[in-house]
Design an enzyme around this catalytic site. Structure first.
Site, PDB file in Angstrom:
ATOM      1  N   ASP A  87      85.429  17.171  34.847  1.00 38.80           N
ATOM      2  CA  ASP A  87      85.915  18.472  35.339  1.00 38.80           C
ATOM      3  C   ASP A  87      85.406  19.596  34.422  1.00 38.80           C
ATOM      4  OD1 ASP A  87      87.182  20.077  37.222  1.00 38.80           O
ATOM      5  OD2 ASP A  87      89.084  20.103  36.150  1.00 38.80           O
ATOM      6  N   HIS A 111      90.959  18.604  45.165  1.00 41.75           N
ATOM      7  CA  HIS A 111      91.756  19.134  44.055  1.00 41.75           C
ATOM      8  C   HIS A 111      93.157  19.301  44.613  1.00 41.75           C
ATOM      9  CE1 HIS A 111      92.670  22.192  40.739  1.00 41.75           C
ATOM     10  NE2 HIS A 111      93.671  22.326  41.583  1.00 41.75           N
ATOM     11  N   HIS A 168      90.519  14.583  39.239  1.00 41.87           N
ATOM     12  CA  HIS A 168      91.290  14.853  38.013  1.00 41.87           C
ATOM     13  C   HIS A 168      92.814  14.725  38.124  1.00 41.87           C
ATOM     14  CE1 HIS A 168      91.597  18.713  40.015  1.00 41.87           C
ATOM     15  NE2 HIS A 168      90.369  19.060  39.744  1.00 41.87           N
ATOM     16  N   HIS A 196      83.394  28.593  30.372  1.00 42.53           N
ATOM     17  CA  HIS A 196      83.783  30.000  30.516  1.00 42.53           C
ATOM     18  C   HIS A 196      83.178  30.789  29.367  1.00 42.53           C
ATOM     19  CE1 HIS A 196      86.614  29.730  33.858  1.00 42.53           C
ATOM     20  NE2 HIS A 196      87.007  28.582  33.348  1.00 42.53           N
ATOM     21  N   ASP A 220      87.507  21.978  45.529  1.00 40.70           N
ATOM     22  CA  ASP A 220      87.842  22.357  44.162  1.00 40.70           C
ATOM     23  C   ASP A 220      87.723  23.866  43.998  1.00 40.70           C
ATOM     24  OD1 ASP A 220      88.829  21.390  41.773  1.00 40.70           O
ATOM     25  OD2 ASP A 220      86.887  21.530  40.796  1.00 40.70           O
ATOM     26  N   ASN A 268      93.302  23.352  34.585  1.00 37.10           N
ATOM     27  CA  ASN A 268      93.978  23.060  35.844  1.00 37.10           C
ATOM     28  C   ASN A 268      93.382  21.784  36.446  1.00 37.10           C
ATOM     29  OD1 ASN A 268      95.434  23.166  38.173  1.00 37.10           O
ATOM     30  ND2 ASN A 268      94.383  24.930  39.053  1.00 37.10           N
TER      31      ASN A 268
HETATM   32 ZN   LIG Z   1      89.923  21.127  40.237  1.00 38.14          ZN
END
Ligand SMILES: [Zn+2]
Length: 286
Positions: free
Chosen positions: A159, A33, A86, A163, A6, A132
């Protein structure tokens, strides 16, 4: 218990094949991912009508689904075990269903935001909606939900991607990808899917707790003499996501401002308290 790419998806099939061969020697699950960077490039939103309307460069769902198909085939060939993180589109669900039908050792997860939101939610260009994989179309959302119901998708995972405010408070194209989700996962899914009549509560709980076994951890069990692994939830509690702040140091949640039902009051993990709702904390101190 496992390894993940990931953040830096494995682009080379040969490299992944080597990793799968090593996995057969040392164990652990490879959690992937799935993203072909020659297709996703500099895109910041799903490639479709909304990206066209906003004039933003898009990421086609193919960037994910072709990699799911590739890596499922590699795992099948090597007899190795992979987990797809995801999933975001119908074509990826089809690729997982096909791999499972062939008896390949694959499992998959889906996030609350991919189950509840679509590219239409990105029209306002709120950077908390930039993540994403990107939010795709309504047919994709419906296929993910059906995949979760049918068991093609084994579990829900958040996920969770925090931030700092200054990172996200920039023009949409420059903002980093990611939304938080731990604090809203149950309530958001319970409100829309269970109360909305699309998913049974029992099945939601199963899918939200199935991840442990996939990674070789003991299945959650409530039994005398066993360490407690449980969550205490007030299903009738109504709250607005983020109204009284967050436990997380970050506020970039795609569900912020939503009125939700269901509040996690207490979480016990491996016998000790991992999370306690502030209201319960006051009671405990009093
Ligand atoms: Zn990812």
């Amino acid at each position: 218990m496992g390894f993940t790419d990931d953040g830096h998806p494995v682009q080379s099939a040969g490299m992944l094949r080597k990793a799968l061969q090593y996995q057969r020697l040392c164990g652990g699950v490879l959690a992937l991912h799935e993203e072909d960077r020659t297709l996703s490039r500099e895109g910041s939103i799903h490639e479709g009508p909304v990206s066209a309307a906003l004039g933003l460069s898009g990421i086609p769902s193919l960037s994910e689904s072709t990699m799911v198909a590739r890596d499922a085939a590699l795992a099948g060939y090597e007899g190795a075990r992979v987990h797809f993180q995801h999933l975001s589109c119908a074509a990826s669900v089809e690729a997982v269903a096909d791999a499972k039908a062939r008896g390949w050792r694959v499992s998959a997860e889906v996030t609350p935001h991919h189950l509840l939101l679509t590219e239409e939610d990105v029209r306002g260009m709120n950077t908390s909606m930039k993540m994403n994989p990107t939010l795709a179309g309504e047919p994709d959302r419906a296929a993910l939900l059906e995949g979760l119901r049918a068991g093609t998708i084994d579990c829900v995972a958040t996920d969770h991607a925090p931030h700092a405010r200054d990172e996200k408070e920039v023009p949409f194209e420059q903002a980093p990808m990611g939304t938080t989700g731990l604090e809203t996962a149950f309530a958001a899914l319970y409100t829309d899917l269970v109360r909305g009549g699309e998913l049974e509560l029992e099945l939601l709980v199963q899918r939200m707790t199935a991840g442990a076994e996939l990674f070789g951890l003991p299945a959650p069990l409530i039994a005398q003499g066993q360490p407690a692994n449980a969550a205490l939830i007030d299903l009738d509690a109504r709250w607005v996501a983020g109204e009284h702040g967050w436990r997380s140091r970050s506020a970039n949640c795609c569900f912020a401002g939503r009125a939700l039902y269901g509040r996690v009051m207490l979480t016990l993990a491996a016998g000790s308290v991992a999370h306690r709702e502030q209201a319960l904390e006051r009671v405990a101190v009093a």
